[in-house]
Design a protein around this motif. Sequence first.
Motif, PDB file in Angstrom:
ATOM      1  N   LEU A  20      11.181 -71.991 -37.098  1.00 24.14           N
ATOM      2  CA  LEU A  20      10.900 -72.051 -38.499  1.00 24.14           C
ATOM      3  C   LEU A  20      11.766 -71.364 -39.303  1.00 24.14           C
ATOM      4  CD1 LEU A  20       7.132 -71.629 -38.896  1.00 24.14           C
ATOM      5  CD2 LEU A  20       8.199 -73.526 -39.278  1.00 24.14           C
ATOM      6  N   ASP A  21      12.501 -70.188 -38.987  1.00 25.33           N
ATOM      7  CA  ASP A  21      13.627 -69.456 -39.345  1.00 25.33           C
ATOM      8  C   ASP A  21      14.759 -70.127 -39.718  1.00 25.33           C
ATOM      9  OD1 ASP A  21      11.540 -67.496 -39.591  1.00 25.33           O
ATOM     10  OD2 ASP A  21      12.651 -66.213 -38.091  1.00 25.33           O
ATOM     11  N   VAL A  22      15.155 -70.877 -38.625  1.00 23.92           N
ATOM     12  CA  VAL A  22      16.206 -72.087 -38.732  1.00 23.92           C
ATOM     13  C   VAL A  22      16.068 -72.973 -39.831  1.00 23.92           C
ATOM     14  CG1 VAL A  22      17.410 -73.426 -37.398  1.00 23.92           C
ATOM     15  CG2 VAL A  22      16.988 -71.333 -36.465  1.00 23.92           C
ATOM     16  N   MET A  23      14.769 -73.364 -39.603  1.00 20.08           N
ATOM     17  CA  MET A  23      14.622 -74.561 -40.621  1.00 20.08           C
ATOM     18  C   MET A  23      14.679 -74.040 -42.141  1.00 20.08           C
ATOM     19  SD  MET A  23      11.758 -76.842 -38.286  1.00 20.08           S
ATOM     20  CE  MET A  23      11.974 -78.336 -39.480  1.00 20.08           C
ATOM     21  N   ARG A  24      14.264 -72.898 -42.412  1.00 23.59           N
ATOM     22  CA  ARG A  24      14.114 -72.255 -43.740  1.00 23.59           C
ATOM     23  C   ARG A  24      15.489 -72.007 -43.881  1.00 23.59           C
ATOM     24  NH1 ARG A  24       8.420 -69.415 -42.109  1.00 23.59           N
ATOM     25  NH2 ARG A  24       7.247 -71.121 -43.077  1.00 23.59           N
ATOM     26  N   SER A  25      16.456 -71.877 -43.221  1.00 22.93           N
ATOM     27  CA  SER A  25      17.750 -71.134 -43.524  1.00 22.93           C
ATOM     28  C   SER A  25      18.755 -71.826 -44.457  1.00 22.93           C
ATOM     29  CB  SER A  25      18.424 -70.599 -42.147  1.00 22.93           C
ATOM     30  OG  SER A  25      18.822 -71.926 -41.452  1.00 22.93           O
ATOM     31  N   GLY A  26      18.236 -73.003 -44.412  1.00 24.31           N
ATOM     32  CA  GLY A  26      19.365 -73.916 -44.995  1.00 24.31           C
ATOM     33  C   GLY A  26      20.557 -74.779 -44.166  1.00 24.31           C
ATOM     34  N   TRP A  27      20.550 -74.047 -42.784  1.00 24.83           N
ATOM     35  CA  TRP A  27      21.416 -74.581 -42.080  1.00 24.83           C
ATOM     36  C   TRP A  27      20.927 -75.049 -40.487  1.00 24.83           C
ATOM     37  CZ3 TRP A  27      26.851 -75.299 -43.050  1.00 24.83           C
ATOM     38  CH2 TRP A  27      27.382 -75.867 -42.131  1.00 24.83           C
ATOM     39  N   VAL A  28      20.706 -76.552 -40.470  1.00 22.60           N
ATOM     40  CA  VAL A  28      20.210 -76.709 -39.367  1.00 22.60           C
ATOM     41  C   VAL A  28      20.992 -77.657 -38.302  1.00 22.60           C
ATOM     42  CG1 VAL A  28      17.834 -76.960 -40.293  1.00 22.60           C
ATOM     43  CG2 VAL A  28      19.258 -78.906 -40.566  1.00 22.60           C
ATOM     44  N   GLY A  29      22.071 -77.942 -38.623  1.00 22.21           N
ATOM     45  CA  GLY A  29      23.215 -78.708 -37.796  1.00 22.21           C
ATOM     46  C   GLY A  29      23.937 -77.759 -37.092  1.00 22.21           C
ATOM     47  N   GLN A  30      24.997 -78.081 -36.282  1.00 22.76           N
ATOM     48  CA  GLN A  30      25.866 -77.186 -35.450  1.00 22.76           C
ATOM     49  C   GLN A  30      26.051 -76.050 -36.228  1.00 22.76           C
ATOM     50  OE1 GLN A  30      29.672 -78.222 -34.319  1.00 22.76           O
ATOM     51  NE2 GLN A  30      29.055 -77.943 -32.045  1.00 22.76           N
ATOM     52  N   GLY A  31      25.683 -74.865 -35.535  1.00 25.59           N
ATOM     53  CA  GLY A  31      26.023 -73.664 -36.124  1.00 25.59           C
ATOM     54  C   GLY A  31      25.996 -72.560 -35.328  1.00 25.59           C
ATOM     55  N   PRO A  32      25.528 -71.511 -35.759  1.00 27.39           N
ATOM     56  CA  PRO A  32      25.732 -69.974 -35.089  1.00 27.39           C
ATOM     57  C   PRO A  32      24.702 -69.949 -34.043  1.00 27.39           C
ATOM     58  CG  PRO A  32      24.554 -69.881 -37.339  1.00 27.39           C
ATOM     59  CD  PRO A  32      25.386 -71.065 -37.276  1.00 27.39           C
ATOM     60  N   LYS A  33      23.406 -70.644 -34.098  1.00 25.29           N
ATOM     61  CA  LYS A  33      22.569 -70.832 -33.016  1.00 25.29           C
ATOM     62  C   LYS A  33      22.867 -71.244 -31.711  1.00 25.29           C
ATOM     63  CE  LYS A  33      19.159 -67.940 -34.613  1.00 25.29           C
ATOM     64  NZ  LYS A  33      19.108 -66.798 -33.589  1.00 25.29           N
ATOM     65  N   CYS A  34      23.738 -72.711 -32.181  1.00 23.19           N
ATOM     66  CA  CYS A  34      24.129 -73.199 -30.968  1.00 23.19           C
ATOM     67  C   CYS A  34      25.299 -72.612 -30.195  1.00 23.19           C
ATOM     68  CB  CYS A  34      24.805 -74.699 -31.766  1.00 23.19           C
ATOM     69  SG  CYS A  34      25.493 -75.885 -30.405  1.00 23.19           S
ATOM     70  N   PHE A  35      26.210 -71.845 -31.066  1.00 26.56           N
ATOM     71  CA  PHE A  35      27.257 -71.092 -30.405  1.00 26.56           C
ATOM     72  C   PHE A  35      26.714 -70.076 -29.512  1.00 26.56           C
ATOM     73  CE2 PHE A  35      29.516 -72.900 -34.206  1.00 26.56           C
ATOM     74  CZ  PHE A  35      29.922 -74.009 -33.742  1.00 26.56           C
ATOM     75  N   GLU A  36      25.582 -69.267 -30.109  1.00 22.67           N
ATOM     76  CA  GLU A  36      24.795 -68.276 -29.429  1.00 22.67           C
ATOM     77  C   GLU A  36      24.199 -68.954 -27.936  1.00 22.67           C
ATOM     78  OE1 GLU A  36      21.127 -65.191 -29.742  1.00 22.67           O
ATOM     79  OE2 GLU A  36      21.835 -66.439 -31.565  1.00 22.67           O
ATOM     80  N   PHE A  37      23.905 -69.739 -28.179  1.00 24.12           N
ATOM     81  CA  PHE A  37      23.197 -70.554 -26.934  1.00 24.12           C
ATOM     82  C   PHE A  37      24.075 -70.988 -26.012  1.00 24.12           C
ATOM     83  CE2 PHE A  37      20.384 -74.539 -25.437  1.00 24.12           C
ATOM     84  CZ  PHE A  37      20.024 -73.617 -24.114  1.00 24.12           C
ATOM     85  N   GLU A  38      25.585 -71.514 -26.338  1.00 22.02           N
ATOM     86  CA  GLU A  38      26.725 -71.780 -25.287  1.00 22.02           C
ATOM     87  C   GLU A  38      26.877 -70.459 -24.560  1.00 22.02           C
ATOM     88  OE1 GLU A  38      28.668 -75.462 -27.669  1.00 22.02           O
ATOM     89  OE2 GLU A  38      29.338 -73.340 -27.989  1.00 22.02           O
ATOM     90  N   GLU A  39      26.984 -69.470 -25.559  1.00 19.30           N
ATOM     91  CA  GLU A  39      27.538 -67.994 -24.851  1.00 19.30           C
ATOM     92  C   GLU A  39      26.592 -67.687 -23.785  1.00 19.30           C
ATOM     93  OE1 GLU A  39      28.617 -63.680 -26.188  1.00 19.30           O
ATOM     94  OE2 GLU A  39      28.827 -65.278 -27.650  1.00 19.30           O
ATOM     95  N   LYS A  40      25.271 -67.587 -24.004  1.00 16.44           N
ATOM     96  CA  LYS A  40      24.169 -67.018 -23.162  1.00 16.44           C
ATOM     97  C   LYS A  40      24.069 -67.800 -22.351  1.00 16.44           C
ATOM     98  CE  LYS A  40      21.907 -64.097 -26.489  1.00 16.44           C
ATOM     99  NZ  LYS A  40      20.614 -63.692 -27.304  1.00 16.44           N
ATOM    100  N   PHE A  41      23.886 -69.244 -22.464  1.00 13.24           N
ATOM    101  CA  PHE A  41      23.925 -70.182 -21.284  1.00 13.24           C
ATOM    102  C   PHE A  41      24.822 -70.112 -20.285  1.00 13.24           C
ATOM    103  CE2 PHE A  41      23.627 -74.012 -19.025  1.00 13.24           C
ATOM    104  CZ  PHE A  41      22.385 -74.250 -18.385  1.00 13.24           C
TER     105      PHE A  41
END
Length: 373
Positions: A20-41
């Motif tokens: 919900l926080d991401v959907m309310r942030s105004g940025w739902v495309g490729q962005g910081p959460k995607c790059f964080e997931f890549e690094e942690k995975f």
Amino acid sequence: MNNIPVLQPSYDEQTLQELLDVMRSGWVGQGPKCFEFEEKFAEYVGSKYCIMTNSGTSALDLCLKVYDIKGGELITTPMTFVSDAIVGEWNEMEVVFGDIEEDSLCLNPETIFNGVYNQPIDVKAIIVVDSHGRLANIKRIKEICIEKKVKPLIIEDAAHACYTKGAGEFADITIWSFQAVKSLPIFDGGAITTNDEAIYKKLRTLTWLGVEKSTWDRVGKKYTWDYDIRQGQGIKAYMTDVQAVIGLGQLRRLPLTLARRRTIQRRYNEAFKDHAWFEEPAYSETVQYYTPQFEDRDGLSDYLAEKGITTSVHFKPLSEMTYWKKAKKNPLPVTDRVWKNLLSLPVHDNLSDLDIQYIINQVLNFYDTANRR
């Protein structure tokens, strides 16, 4: 009546809130959460680099494209989903099936060049699947390729092995899947891991049609509209932050959800082990599917369906599919025999202890009734 699905994803409250926080942030495309997931995975599976994609199928296609493979032959297993074969055709390759090992259900290295089709003249790639989470013998496949004097790209499809220790260790490049029924379920998504920096950098542009700078990178502290495209190989395959934030939550939960799957595996094995109608499946760390060999597989499946228990067959071999019979150029005696007895029982962390016992009781009831006839 019970209604127990064979597979079912679950999400905890923290993950739902973060979504919900991401959907309310105004940025739902490729962005910081995607790059964080890549690094942690990448860190989790022991790889230097990771590229997130919109599906495991896209990841497979990109593995061929990033190595500029077009034409030639692709060898893979028939005991898999169609993605492992269709990406070959997308890249103008001729697909050839090898046979499987009966215990692991993985590609048998000794069969990849056997039978009528035994001249590996133009083998460009081999896609090896870690079936049900059991690691395929990639080291032996490489040895055989050296013996045959061929040097194909070895792609490891670890869609079932997230996470089994050693997955991704020996292949040239590895793909993963986060489709809704996988052991790390999003709703869909995939990943590519590699230790090759040049391949990683090329993949970054290939996931977005060759565009060399993502929108998120161009926003930065000061927005710039400018970017370049220097090649035309890419596809639109990047992951979004909506997917990635769910993936981050599932990665955090993964040790617990896999432990639950292994508990279910153990309970099934203990309940059925002394019965002649049951052949215990080889151990799986992820238990992507719990798939023993059962006597009268179809009869059991129909009976359990009447009792509200969903089962499945993972997999009806591609060599049995009308379109893919053309890829059966080698004899597949193990595949042809074994798949007719395989049946997947429910295995996921939504199953309660009562559900598990109910499933066990109904399987036992089916064979008790059959023996009394």
